[in-house]
Design an enzyme around this catalytic site. Structure first.
Site, PDB file in Angstrom:
ATOM      1  N   TYR A 172      -9.406   1.701   5.326  1.00 54.10           N
ATOM      2  CA  TYR A 172      -8.567   2.774   5.819  1.00 54.10           C
ATOM      3  C   TYR A 172      -9.220   3.505   6.995  1.00 54.10           C
ATOM      4  O   TYR A 172     -10.212   4.209   6.824  1.00 54.10           O
ATOM      5  CB  TYR A 172      -8.288   3.771   4.694  1.00 54.10           C
ATOM      6  CG  TYR A 172      -7.186   3.353   3.745  1.00 54.10           C
ATOM      7  CD1 TYR A 172      -6.470   2.178   3.932  1.00 54.10           C
ATOM      8  CD2 TYR A 172      -6.854   4.143   2.654  1.00 54.10           C
ATOM      9  CE1 TYR A 172      -5.457   1.800   3.073  1.00 54.10           C
ATOM     10  CE2 TYR A 172      -5.827   3.780   1.783  1.00 54.10           C
ATOM     11  CZ  TYR A 172      -5.137   2.598   2.006  1.00 54.10           C
ATOM     12  OH  TYR A 172      -4.127   2.238   1.150  1.00 54.10           O
ATOM     13  N   LYS A 206      -7.170  -4.501   1.810  1.00 49.48           N
ATOM     14  CA  LYS A 206      -5.879  -3.814   1.726  1.00 49.48           C
ATOM     15  C   LYS A 206      -5.756  -2.957   2.962  1.00 49.48           C
ATOM     16  O   LYS A 206      -6.636  -2.124   3.228  1.00 49.48           O
ATOM     17  CB  LYS A 206      -5.931  -2.957   0.469  1.00 49.48           C
ATOM     18  CG  LYS A 206      -4.885  -1.921   0.274  1.00 49.48           C
ATOM     19  CD  LYS A 206      -5.260  -1.167  -1.001  1.00 49.48           C
ATOM     20  CE  LYS A 206      -4.141  -0.376  -1.597  1.00 49.48           C
ATOM     21  NZ  LYS A 206      -3.828   0.819  -0.857  1.00 49.48           N
TER      22      LYS A 206
HETATM   23  O1  LIG Z   1      -3.093   7.194   2.988  1.00 50.08           O
HETATM   24  P1  LIG Z   1      -3.571   8.038   1.862  1.00 50.08           P
HETATM   25  O2  LIG Z   1      -2.842   9.320   1.754  1.00 50.08           O
HETATM   26  O3  LIG Z   1      -5.070   8.189   1.810  1.00 50.08           O
HETATM   27  O4  LIG Z   1      -3.116   7.226   0.578  1.00 50.08           O
HETATM   28  C1  LIG Z   1      -4.023   6.654  -0.290  1.00 50.08           C
HETATM   29  C2  LIG Z   1      -3.232   6.042  -1.409  1.00 50.08           C
HETATM   30  O5  LIG Z   1      -2.517   4.956  -0.921  1.00 50.08           O
HETATM   31  C3  LIG Z   1      -2.841   3.812  -1.690  1.00 50.08           C
HETATM   32  O6  LIG Z   1      -3.861   3.131  -1.009  1.00 50.08           O
HETATM   33  C4  LIG Z   1      -1.622   2.931  -1.814  1.00 50.08           C
HETATM   34  O7  LIG Z   1      -0.624   3.561  -2.543  1.00 50.08           O
HETATM   35  P2  LIG Z   1       0.810   3.837  -1.923  1.00 50.08           P
HETATM   36  O8  LIG Z   1       1.530   2.526  -1.906  1.00 50.08           O
HETATM   37  O9  LIG Z   1       1.458   4.822  -2.827  1.00 50.08           O
HETATM   38  O10 LIG Z   1       0.595   4.370  -0.528  1.00 50.08           O
HETATM   39  C5  LIG Z   1      -3.412   4.331  -2.974  1.00 50.08           C
HETATM   40  O11 LIG Z   1      -4.262   3.399  -3.579  1.00 50.08           O
HETATM   41  C6  LIG Z   1      -4.112   5.566  -2.498  1.00 50.08           C
HETATM   42  O12 LIG Z   1      -4.177   6.549  -3.452  1.00 50.08           O
END
Ligand SMILES: O=P(O)(O)OC[C@H]1O[C@](O)(COP(=O)(O)O)[C@@H](O)[C@@H]1O
Length: 308
Positions: A172, A206
């Protein structure tokens, strides 16, 4: 299409280098659950830590972890991703019915993203003890705390290798530098994040769905006029032998999510990890939406993955 899928299958994880533990667990996830065809759909439920209870307001039943694990079993998911506390208290009711992905780190969204770092609060040994088939680690690519994050990930990777535990990296992009280059879901940031996860030893990565039009302030090589399909194709290539999962994000219309799913699978992704878009609605409606996603995955079997 067929060629592209075939190529990804050929490039996809094979036995060599994985070791017997990882290969066994990945085969359990990809071939003994869900559609059993080499694709995967995971249900993430780490939101109670990451965002707090607000994510459950749309369907209060969701605040009960047992409800979500049941949903993962009923929906034929390939895995459920939760933090250690919930795994300890709830997973054993359904042990083995749906594979467990133990999230090893996590943070709240109370502090700002400026120096984002997701601290470790569980170990690969916990994952073994709880019967998990994979561990999850959130890596904040581009954050000022990236060096600490890399060191933390190294420790997890080494333990995962030692215990034969597949490692799924939530790659991320985060922080001011990322925002200056188009943001966390720009093509540039997502593509780079996929590559970094592969470089650092993830078995699966992911990522957010990439947006070419959002990229800015980076080298021209990053085509802003790429189509969504071209962008996700490139991201799958950047992940190379690391299997790629596309994450969901905030709840959107179903057609937009189904389109994302189609484009990801067409590009050669292994599957999806959609949370809020699945469970921020009533139970039967969730299952109907999941069935539509599975219809898409069924069109993209990956029979060669892990065979070699
Ligand atoms: O982008 P953000 O707000 O950090 O979201 C993190 C969340 O999204 C996820 O990666 C994926 O979940 P979602 O499909 O609900 O977005 C979760 O594992 C995590 O809690």
């Amino acid at each position: 299409m067929r060629d592209r899928r075939g190529m990804k299958t050929q490039l996809g994880i094979n036995g060599a280098g994985l070791g017997p533990g990882k290969k066994t667990r990945l085969n359990r996830i990809l071939r003994q659950h869900g559609l059993c065809n080499g694709t995967a759909m995971f249900l993430p439920y780490d939101h109670g830590l990451e965002h707090g209870p607000r994510d459950f307001f749309a369907n209060p039943a969701v605040s009960d972890p047992a409800y979500i694990i049941r949903l993962a079993v009923d929906g034929g998911f390939n895995g459920i991703a939760v933090q250690v506390g919930l795994a300890e208290k709830f997973y054993w009711d359904y042990a083995g019915e749906v594979p467990l992905v133990l999230k090893l780190n996590g943070r709240t969204d109370i502090p700002s993203d400026a120096e984002a770092l997701s601290p470790l609060h569980a170990s690969v040994a916990d994952a073994v003890r709880l019967g998990a088939d994979a561990v999850g680690y959130t890596l904040y690519v581009g954050s000022p705390a990236q060096e600490t994050d890399f060191r933390q990930l190294r420790q997890v990777r080494e333990d995962a290798q030692r215990f034969g535990m597949p490692l799924i990296v939530w790659a991320y992009p985060r922080g001011a530098a990322v925002e200056a280059k188009g943001g966390r879901d720009s093509f540039y940031a997502v593509d780079y994040a996929a590559r970094i996860a592969s470089e650092l030893g993830a078995d699966m990565v992911k990522v957010n769905f990439p947006h070419p039009e959002k990229t800015s302030g980076v080298k021209e090589a990053y085509q802003r006029d790429f189509s969504a399909q071209q962008a996700i194709d490139a991201v799958v290539r950047s992940a190379n032998r690391t299997l790629l999962l596309v994450s969901g994000g905030e709840k959107q219309g179903d057609e937009a999510m189904l389109q994302k799913a189609r484009q990801a699978m067409e590009a050669g992704a292994t599957g999806l990890i959609f949370g809020r878009n699945v469970w921020q609605r009533e139970h039967d409606e969730s299952l109907r939406f999941v069935a539509r996603l599975q219809d898409i995955l069924a069109k993209y079997p990956q029979p060669g993955a892990l065979r070699a």
